[in-house]
Design a protein around this motif. Structure first.
Motif, mmCIF file in Angstrom:
data_model
loop_
_atom_site.group_PDB
_atom_site.id
_atom_site.type_symbol
_atom_site.label_atom_id
_atom_site.label_comp_id
_atom_site.label_asym_id
_atom_site.label_seq_id
_atom_site.Cartn_x
_atom_site.Cartn_y
_atom_site.Cartn_z
ATOM 1 N N LEU A 42 0.841 -1.193 0.000
ATOM 2 C CA LEU A 42 0.000 0.000 0.000
ATOM 3 C C LEU A 42 0.877 1.243 0.000
ATOM 4 O O LEU A 42 1.809 1.345 0.799
ATOM 5 C CB LEU A 42 -0.898 0.006 1.248
ATOM 6 N N VAL A 43 0.583 2.177 -0.906
ATOM 7 C CA VAL A 43 1.256 3.480 -0.922
ATOM 8 C C VAL A 43 0.238 4.539 -0.519
ATOM 9 O O VAL A 43 -0.858 4.613 -1.094
ATOM 10 C CB VAL A 43 1.832 3.809 -2.313
ATOM 11 N N VAL A 44 0.589 5.341 0.490
ATOM 12 C CA VAL A 44 -0.271 6.425 0.959
ATOM 13 C C VAL A 44 0.405 7.750 0.623
ATOM 14 O O VAL A 44 1.546 7.991 1.029
ATOM 15 C CB VAL A 44 -0.506 6.317 2.482
ATOM 16 N N VAL A 45 -0.298 8.599 -0.134
ATOM 17 C CA VAL A 45 0.207 9.924 -0.509
ATOM 18 C C VAL A 45 -0.635 10.943 0.243
ATOM 19 O O VAL A 45 -1.801 11.178 -0.087
ATOM 20 C CB VAL A 45 0.113 10.159 -2.027
ATOM 21 N N ALA A 46 -0.029 11.591 1.250
ATOM 22 C CA ALA A 46 -0.790 12.416 2.198
ATOM 23 C C ALA A 46 -0.828 13.882 1.792
ATOM 24 O O ALA A 46 -0.398 14.771 2.518
ATOM 25 C CB ALA A 46 -0.201 12.263 3.603
ATOM 26 N N GLY A 47 -1.378 14.161 0.623
ATOM 27 C CA GLY A 47 -1.710 15.521 0.236
ATOM 28 C C GLY A 47 -0.611 16.347 -0.384
ATOM 29 O O GLY A 47 0.554 15.980 -0.428
ATOM 30 N N ASP A 48 -1.032 17.520 -0.919
ATOM 31 C CA ASP A 48 -0.185 18.419 -1.705
ATOM 32 C C ASP A 48 0.480 17.662 -2.847
ATOM 33 O O ASP A 48 1.698 17.710 -3.035
ATOM 34 C CB ASP A 48 0.834 19.143 -0.835
ATOM 35 N N VAL A 49 -0.353 16.976 -3.612
ATOM 36 C CA VAL A 49 0.129 16.277 -4.801
ATOM 37 C C VAL A 49 0.591 17.302 -5.830
ATOM 38 O O VAL A 49 1.673 17.196 -6.403
ATOM 39 C CB VAL A 49 -0.983 15.383 -5.375
ATOM 40 N N PHE A 50 -0.239 18.305 -6.074
ATOM 41 C CA PHE A 50 0.119 19.427 -6.933
ATOM 42 C C PHE A 50 0.581 20.597 -6.074
ATOM 43 O O PHE A 50 0.287 20.666 -4.878
ATOM 44 C CB PHE A 50 -1.074 19.865 -7.784
ATOM 45 N N ASP A 51 1.271 21.528 -6.693
ATOM 46 C CA ASP A 51 1.713 22.717 -5.969
ATOM 47 C C ASP A 51 0.696 23.836 -6.044
ATOM 48 O O ASP A 51 0.778 24.802 -5.300
ATOM 49 C CB ASP A 51 3.055 23.206 -6.531
ATOM 50 N N SER A 52 -0.248 23.714 -6.958
ATOM 51 C CA SER A 52 -1.175 24.800 -7.207
ATOM 52 C C SER A 52 -2.562 24.248 -7.437
ATOM 53 O O SER A 52 -2.742 23.112 -7.894
ATOM 54 C CB SER A 52 -0.714 25.601 -8.444
#
Length: 384
Positions: A42-52
């Motif tokens: 499992l990969v968890v990406v905790a936000g701010d994927v984009f900068d804008s």
């Protein structure tokens, strides 16, 4: 179950006017390779994927390619939105993504998990998108949400209530500023460290692991509450700090272990300090031609065209600061007072130089030149 905790990719962010897309692409490729190497479930990406909230068109293919590659590496992927993301733009393609990829952007989905299974049973993954109190204040009837602390407390109460019914192990992914973190000034933009925006650590009680985003350096608030930080350095204040992800192991009982996996640093950051001539010629500064460079030149007076001259030696010099090594102590005499006390034009000019050159007045050679100019002007006026 093996979980990789990452966050704050900031796809589309620039570094002192330079695009970071290529560098970030390489680092995310390395992250995908680590997922395969460590057989991450499992990969968890905790936000701010984009900068804008309005990312450029080139940002979307990098995100789609990376998420697809993570799934191809054998991982289930759960992504939440951060304060830099537009929840609508990040979430619009969620229905089109592969079944192995979940993008959580709807506040009303808080408390509804993505459930992943291993040999020990279910693991419930609760994504909490960035919750701005002013926006979600009326999302839940009868609940007063006036601060980040209240909002996150309510979200985690929903998680705990759902988990009490389901049972099993759990992971929370959230994007917020938690009490007890150390942040780098000027790095985490839009962080207000006043009491209203700080979430107390007890708010995160309950889940087996809490994967946080928002802070760009790795942080361990407890064994089970951590920030992974950003995969790239986005400020000279971060120079030398590790970039990477947390590798989290859950066994049948819950959290088993957490270890750190470093990511490569495409271009290290360095701050060089000294007189401008030394920065340009001293062999002590050799070896930094492929680094991002912040140059602080310590000459007592500003030097002409320092950026162009420094970039001839350090092609990746990104910023130049005039930082005099010594300044004259404040004697309580301001510029206006010095001008009023001047006995002639030469002393007025000297007062101006003292004012703009960190207390350094005219040198002997400059005084001779000033006197020549003033004498020539006086002679010209007399003839006219």
């Amino acid at each position: 179950m093996r979980i990789l905790h990452t966050s704050d990719w900031h796809i589309g962010r620039s570094f002192h006017g330079h695009s970071t897309l290529d560098a970030l692409s390489g680092v995310l490729d390395a992250l995908v390779a680590q997922v395969a190497e460590h057989e991450v479930d499992l990969v968890v990406v905790a936000g701010d994927v984009f900068d804008s909230a309005t990312p450029a068109a080139a940002c979307y293919p990098l995100l789609s390619r990376t998420l697809g590659a993570l799934a191809d590496a054998g991982a289930r992927v759960v992504v939440t939105s951060g304060n830099h993301d537009s929840a609508a733009r990040l979430g619009f393609q969620s229905a089109l993504l592969r079944s192995e990829i979940s993008v959580v952007t709807d506040p009303l989905s808080v408390g509804v998990p993505v459930t992943v299974y291993d040999e020990h049973g279910p693991v419930h993954v609760y994504g909490i998108p960035y919750l701005e109190p002013a926006i979600v204040r009326h999302a839940w009837e009868g609940v007063e949400l006036r601060s980040q602390a209240q909002t996150m407390q309510h979200a985690l109460d929903l998680v705990r209530a759902d988990l009490a019914e389901r049972g099993g192990r759990s992971v929370v992914a959230a994007h917020c500023f938690a009490a007890g973190v150390e942040s780098t000034p000027g790095v985490e933009r839009e962080i207000r460290q006043g009491g209203l925006d700080v979430v107390p650590l007890p708010a995160f009680d309950g889940p087996d692991y809490v994967a946080l985003g928002h802070i760009h350096g790795r942080q361990q608030l407890s064994d089970r509450v951590r920030y992974a930080g950003a995969p790239l350095h986005y400020s000279f204040g971060e120079a030398g700090k590790p970039r990477g992800s947390w590798l989290v192991e859950l066994d049948a009982e819950g959290l088993s272990s957490v270890s750190w996996i470093d990511l490569p640093v495409p271009r290290p950051l360095v701050t060089l300090r000294g007189p401008l001539d030394d920065l340009l010629t001293d062999p002590a500064f050799d070896g930094h031609d492929e680094h991002w460079v912040r140059a602080e030149y310590t000459d007592s007076t500003p030097q002409p065209d320092p950026m162009r001259r420094l970039q001839a030696r350090f092609p990746w010099c990104a910023t130049v600061v005039h930082a005099p090594a010594a300044t004259r102590p404040d004697e309580g005499v301001g510029y206006a007072q010095r001008v009023r006390a001047a006995r002639d034009d030469a002393e007025v000019i000297d007062a101006f130089l003292v004012h703009v050159r960190e207390g350094e007045g005219a040198s002997e050679a400059e005084r001779e030149l000033i006197r020549e100019v003033l004498d020539a002007r006086a002679l010209s006026e007399a003839r006219s």
